[in-house]
Design a protein around this motif. Structure first.
Motif, PDB file in Angstrom:
ATOM      1  N   THR A   1      63.795  83.319  95.386  1.00 36.38           N
ATOM      2  CA  THR A   1      62.953  82.808  94.299  1.00 36.38           C
ATOM      3  C   THR A   1      62.966  83.832  93.171  1.00 36.38           C
ATOM      4  O   THR A   1      62.445  84.940  93.324  1.00 36.38           O
ATOM      5  CB  THR A   1      61.525  82.561  94.783  1.00 36.38           C
ATOM      6  N   ILE A   2      63.604  83.455  92.066  1.00 35.07           N
ATOM      7  CA  ILE A   2      63.787  84.418  90.990  1.00 35.07           C
ATOM      8  C   ILE A   2      63.469  83.802  89.630  1.00 35.07           C
ATOM      9  O   ILE A   2      63.550  82.589  89.431  1.00 35.07           O
ATOM     10  CB  ILE A   2      65.219  84.984  90.954  1.00 35.07           C
ATOM     11  N   SER A   3      63.116  84.662  88.705  1.00 32.97           N
ATOM     12  CA  SER A   3      63.047  84.344  87.281  1.00 32.97           C
ATOM     13  C   SER A   3      64.109  85.215  86.619  1.00 32.97           C
ATOM     14  O   SER A   3      64.193  86.422  86.906  1.00 32.97           O
ATOM     15  CB  SER A   3      61.656  84.652  86.718  1.00 32.97           C
ATOM     16  N   TYR A   4      64.922  84.628  85.745  1.00 31.36           N
ATOM     17  CA  TYR A   4      66.070  85.381  85.236  1.00 31.36           C
ATOM     18  C   TYR A   4      66.469  84.914  83.843  1.00 31.36           C
ATOM     19  O   TYR A   4      66.103  83.818  83.393  1.00 31.36           O
ATOM     20  CB  TYR A   4      67.260  85.251  86.188  1.00 31.36           C
ATOM     21  N   THR A   5      67.249  85.743  83.188  1.00 29.87           N
ATOM     22  CA  THR A   5      67.799  85.449  81.865  1.00 29.87           C
ATOM     23  C   THR A   5      69.309  85.585  81.919  1.00 29.87           C
ATOM     24  O   THR A   5      69.832  86.574  82.451  1.00 29.87           O
ATOM     25  CB  THR A   5      67.235  86.429  80.816  1.00 29.87           C
ATOM     26  N   LEU A   6      70.013  84.579  81.386  1.00 24.79           N
ATOM     27  CA  LEU A   6      71.466  84.647  81.230  1.00 24.79           C
ATOM     28  C   LEU A   6      71.782  84.903  79.768  1.00 24.79           C
ATOM     29  O   LEU A   6      71.211  84.250  78.878  1.00 24.79           O
ATOM     30  CB  LEU A   6      72.133  83.356  81.682  1.00 24.79           C
ATOM     31  N   GLU A   7      72.723  85.821  79.517  1.00 24.78           N
ATOM     32  CA  GLU A   7      73.103  86.158  78.152  1.00 24.78           C
ATOM     33  C   GLU A   7      74.613  86.317  78.052  1.00 24.78           C
ATOM     34  O   GLU A   7      75.287  86.579  79.051  1.00 24.78           O
ATOM     35  CB  GLU A   7      72.448  87.481  77.731  1.00 24.78           C
ATOM     36  N   TYR A   8      75.136  86.187  76.830  1.00 26.54           N
ATOM     37  CA  TYR A   8      76.544  86.502  76.589  1.00 26.54           C
ATOM     38  C   TYR A   8      76.648  87.425  75.381  1.00 26.54           C
ATOM     39  O   TYR A   8      75.808  87.414  74.476  1.00 26.54           O
ATOM     40  CB  TYR A   8      77.373  85.232  76.391  1.00 26.54           C
ATOM     41  N   PHE A   9      77.688  88.247  75.385  1.00 32.58           N
ATOM     42  CA  PHE A   9      77.869  89.269  74.352  1.00 32.58           C
ATOM     43  C   PHE A   9      78.992  88.853  73.413  1.00 32.58           C
ATOM     44  O   PHE A   9      80.125  88.601  73.845  1.00 32.58           O
ATOM     45  CB  PHE A   9      78.214  90.604  75.015  1.00 32.58           C
ATOM     46  N   ALA A  10      78.676  88.741  72.116  1.00 33.12           N
ATOM     47  CA  ALA A  10      79.662  88.392  71.096  1.00 33.12           C
ATOM     48  C   ALA A  10      79.251  89.040  69.780  1.00 33.12           C
ATOM     49  O   ALA A  10      78.048  89.124  69.477  1.00 33.12           O
ATOM     50  CB  ALA A  10      79.766  86.876  70.939  1.00 33.12           C
ATOM     51  N   ASN A  11      80.231  89.499  69.028  1.00 31.89           N
ATOM     52  CA  ASN A  11      79.966  90.123  67.722  1.00 31.89           C
ATOM     53  C   ASN A  11      78.950  91.258  67.840  1.00 31.89           C
ATOM     54  O   ASN A  11      78.018  91.384  67.036  1.00 31.89           O
ATOM     55  CB  ASN A  11      79.477  89.079  66.709  1.00 31.89           C
ATOM     56  N   ASN A  12      79.130  92.054  68.902  1.00 30.53           N
ATOM     57  CA  ASN A  12      78.316  93.261  69.122  1.00 30.53           C
ATOM     58  C   ASN A  12      76.834  92.969  69.374  1.00 30.53           C
ATOM     59  O   ASN A  12      75.977  93.836  69.182  1.00 30.53           O
ATOM     60  CB  ASN A  12      78.441  94.225  67.933  1.00 30.53           C
ATOM     61  N   THR A  13      76.548  91.750  69.814  1.00 31.74           N
ATOM     62  CA  THR A  13      75.155  91.366  70.051  1.00 31.74           C
ATOM     63  C   THR A  13      75.049  90.520  71.313  1.00 31.74           C
ATOM     64  O   THR A  13      75.928  89.689  71.599  1.00 31.74           O
ATOM     65  CB  THR A  13      74.600  90.558  68.854  1.00 31.74           C
ATOM     66  N   TRP A  14      73.964  90.705  72.070  1.00 30.55           N
ATOM     67  CA  TRP A  14      73.692  89.836  73.209  1.00 30.55           C
ATOM     68  C   TRP A  14      72.952  88.587  72.723  1.00 30.55           C
ATOM     69  O   TRP A  14      71.991  88.678  71.958  1.00 30.55           O
ATOM     70  CB  TRP A  14      72.830  90.550  74.247  1.00 30.55           C
ATOM     71  N   HIS A  15      73.436  87.420  73.188  1.00 29.80           N
ATOM     72  CA  HIS A  15      72.854  86.136  72.794  1.00 29.80           C
ATOM     73  C   HIS A  15      72.337  85.422  74.044  1.00 29.80           C
ATOM     74  O   HIS A  15      72.976  85.454  75.100  1.00 29.80           O
ATOM     75  CB  HIS A  15      73.904  85.243  72.115  1.00 29.80           C
TER      76      HIS A  15
END
Length: 468
Positions: free
Chosen positions: A407-421
């Motif tokens: 049971t988790i709470s989480y964030t998915l992100e991707y890195f593009a143009n020197n920034t995490w989105h």
């Protein structure tokens, strides 16, 4: 071999285009995958038919140079096969069109290593589909990717081999009417060592669906992939003789379980004098209980060297028919995510993570091995894991397989143009986290844990660019 490769390269591209139109002119309208999966489960009980050149040898894996001259049945009778299946109250059949040694038992234009160059000189697939349809039975086909005769094996795969596979599947799906399912073997197995990248799964899957959109694709891959999601198959498969057993308590996916009636898949000289497996066990311990957990049971019955099913097998099938009565309705499987069919862009790419156990470092989370894990050190309050794709890639799906449900709470992100989105902020108690989204382009992808009920541990981290 060189002659074959040149011939295949010339022939296959032309052949795929010319035959692909044949079936599409009469094909039924595409149905939702979930409907097709439920229809398959509802079929309940079917006949696997291992009949090919290994029938005429002492081993299930035939000599790849075995002469077509040995394929010489004197009494081949596919009507008898269909009648035997009906006697057991089976609803479909599945025939081995080509096994691992590459002998094709249909009139193929892709290779001379086929039944038309045997003494029989008859298209066995054509006769089989006609007999089973005449008996009111559904038709499925088995096809092996591993092909030792044509050197389609690890380390030797060339573009012409992939063209041959596409051309052969195009023939089978274009020239024999409606095929309810293809059972594919010899692909991504520990013993075949042909990966879904060596022979690109998504390309083959898309080809099959383009010709017959209602044909289910079933790859015998249950040993490697988790039981909670459909990886590289429309139906989860369990080869029980190989130690793969469906859970009668926890299965939630449309499934297939298989066993041979005799000791081997292909006929052996001992079969006429060796007792077959118990009809009562086949029905009461397999078919009936499996049907109640969204699983279809397929029992292999091997025709002999005359092309006929032996009397002891016929008697057993008749006894099964007295025990197995098709249910008026079977349980409906719960909603499931669509199959994962694309190549994993994250596989064996550089990975990084917060502090972990020394024996469970980040590399284990994308090593294409669901038995190994990256495991966070339990003192880390907000662990994270990321994959570096090494260059900007397009992707539209992330699949995270945890070591166990958490049971988790989480964030998915991707890195593009020197920034995490951000991709998503989510919570879940499932073992496998599947996220599909509009395609984005990025160099890295990471998961950040906000909270968790047990220590964060990832078996496989997958990044995919699905065809749409």
């Amino acid at each position: 071999m060189k002659k074959f490769l040149l011939f295949a390269a010339f022939l296959c591209g032309v052949y795929i285009f010319s035959t692909q139109k044949t079936f599409s002119q009469t094909a039924a309208a595409p149905l939702p995958l979930t409907q097709l999966q439920q229809q398959f489960v509802d079929l309940g009980f079917g006949m696997f038919i291992h009949y090919n050149i290994p029938t005429y040898m002492n081993d299930d894996w035939a000599d790849p140079e075995a002469s077509p001259a040995i394929f010489n049945p004197k009494k081949l009778n596919t009507d008898q096969w269909a009648k035997a299946a009906k006697s057991a109250n089976m609803s479909y059949g599945c025939l081995t069109t080509k096994h691992h040694s590459g002998f094709a038992i249909w009139d193929t234009k892709t290779t001379s290593y086929n039944v038309m160059n045997s003494p029989l000189k008859r298209d066995v697939v054509k006769e089989y589909v006609a007999s089973f349809r005449k008996a009111g039975l559904k038709v499925m086909l088995y096809y092996s990717i591993l092909d030792t005769h044509h050197k389609l094996r690890p380390g030797q795969i060339k573009p012409a081999h992939i063209k041959m596979v596409k051309a052969q599947l195009t023939e089978l799906l274009s020239n024999y009417g409606e095929i309810s399912a293809l059972i594919i073997d010899g692909w991504d197995a520990p013993w075949s060592r042909i990966s879904y990248d060596d022979v690109p799964f998504e390309e083959i899957y898309s080809l099959i669906k383009s010709i017959q959109p209602n044909c289910l694709v079933m790859d015998l891959n249950a040993a490697k992939y988790p039981t909670e999601a459909l990886f590289y198959t429309d139906i989860k498969s369990y080869e029980q003789g190989a130690g793969q057993h469906i859970s009668k308590e926890s299965n939630k996916l449309p499934a297939l379980a298989c066993l041979p009636l005799q000791a081997n898949w292909f006929w052996k000289t001992s079969f006429t004098t060796t007792p077959v497996k118990s009809p009562e066990k086949m029905v009461n311990e397999n078919a009936l209980p499996y049907n109640q957990v969204f699983c279809n049971f397929i029992l292999n019955v091997a025709p002999n060297r005359d092309g006929m099913i032996d009397d002891n097998a016929l008697q057993a099938l008749s006894e099964m028919g007295k025990l197995y009565k098709p249910a008026a309705s079977l349980p409906k499987f719960p909603a499931a995510d669509a199959p994962v069919v694309s190549s994993n862009l994250a596989k064996r790419k550089p990975a990084n993570a917060s502090w972990s156990w020394d024996m469970s470092i980040m590399d284990f989370a994308n090593d294409d091995d669901f038995g190994s894990n990256w495991t966070s050190h339990p003192t880390v309050k907000n662990p994270w894991f990321e994959v570096d794709l090494a260059k900007e890639e397009g992707f539209n799906m992330v699949v995270i397989t945890q070591e166990k449900a958490n049971t988790i709470s989480y964030t998915l992100e991707y890195f593009a143009n020197n920034t995490w989105h951000p991709l998503t902020d989510s919570s879940s108690s499932a073992r496998i986290l599947i996220h599909r989204f509009k395609r984005v382009w990025g160099e890295k992808v990471r998961i950040k844990y906000n909270s968790f009920s047990s220590t964060a541990s990832i078996s496989e981290f997958g990044i995919y660019n699905e065809r749409k």
